[in-house]
Design an enzyme around this catalytic site. Sequence first.
Site, PDB file in Angstrom:
ATOM      1  N   GLU A  69      -5.806   3.252   3.545  1.00 25.02           N
ATOM      2  CA  GLU A  69      -6.378   3.794   4.724  1.00 25.02           C
ATOM      3  C   GLU A  69      -7.729   4.368   4.362  1.00 25.02           C
ATOM      4  OE1 GLU A  69      -5.288   3.611   7.671  1.00 25.02           O
ATOM      5  OE2 GLU A  69      -3.098   3.246   7.154  1.00 25.02           O
TER       6      GLU A  69
ATOM      7  N   ASP B 276       0.934  -1.256   0.191  1.00 26.36           N
ATOM      8  CA  ASP B 276       0.071  -0.060   0.043  1.00 26.36           C
ATOM      9  C   ASP B 276       0.960   1.342   0.173  1.00 26.36           C
ATOM     10  OD1 ASP B 276       1.017  -0.827   2.366  1.00 26.36           O
ATOM     11  OD2 ASP B 276      -1.126  -0.941   3.292  1.00 26.36           O
TER      12      ASP B 276
END
Length: 387
Positions: free
Chosen positions: A137, A76
């Site tokens: 997120e 990520d």
Amino acid sequence: MFIPDQTTKDKLELAIRHRRALHQIPEVGFQEVETQRYILSALKVLDGVVVERVAETGVSAWIQGESEKSIAFRADMDALEVTEKTGLVFASSHKGRMHACGHDGHMTMALLLAQSLSEQRHRLKKSVLILFQPAEEGPGGAKVLVESGIFEKYHVESIFGYHLFPEVASGLFATRSGPLMAMTGEFDIEIKGKSAHGAMPHLGKDALLAASSLVSVLQSVVSRNVKPTESAVLTVGKMYSGEKRNVIAGHARLEGTFRAFSKDVFETSLARMQTIVNGVAKGYDCEAEIEVRPMYPPVLNDPGLTELFIEAVGRENVLEIEPQMLAEDFSYYQEAVPGLFVFVGCRDAAQGHLFGLHHECFNFDENVLLNGVSAMIKVFEKAGVLI
């Protein structure tokens, strides 16, 4: 303690350079423009790596083997809206943003893995797809990638993912078969009453009193509606209400989250929440509305991939961790193909690396990144991806 192979150890200087450069340019979900530019630049110098922009600000790197069937690895990219207080010389240059969740380390491991596979591509039996994914997120870049058809394009059979984890000592990994991380959702509750003078409460409808009661009663969702052998947690984190100390509040708002490891538990509990919200509000002669936003599914590790990882890196180097109430959009990949998510230990008291994820002082030693890269190479060898 896991010891990386010498070839990976020799990449420490590169690991430091990548991680610290990325740490200085944190960007939030789907705004990772500068980060994308850096990753593209780092990948395009590697031989045999097909590089593409994906999911707006993401990047894919495909290294072709003898078979076009691929094993995927995901890292990520996004950062958090946190003001960094580490005091590092390579601290964030973007005010109010910080890589406080280790994604700079995840991207670095993926870059080093791409370089290692580029150097050893003559050994590749299967192809490898490395995904640099935006917006973990929020709002969930993994879902965007899955829906883009990239797994079908590259014939992805399974996927692996890492997360640095300061609750586990450096040199160790942690994972488990089955439920590892929870399904999560957000909820907002709006309560409408009627404002009145504090000296004449009988003329009003106290939304603050109703909200206060709801904070307590909502806890019965878990304690009285979830089977004791299941796990769930409900948190009301914010409450807004009132205008002045001597005025009955005509409006209140609650904001919270709900997490569970089972979709059935999640959906049943949310239905129960709706009943409770309406009932409690009515009891105080108020009106209420609840908005629920389901977010990420639970992270459910494939048993076969779990055992493969343990055998590849050594059982003595892998802790069987308890299921965590944290959430991860890696779960979307696992709905498409078998997947394994692993925590990479980075806790080191001697170096002061004790701060938790999302903390303004979170930091780690780049040596732990070599553990992750070397371990994945061993997994690929064990799985017959590298021969």
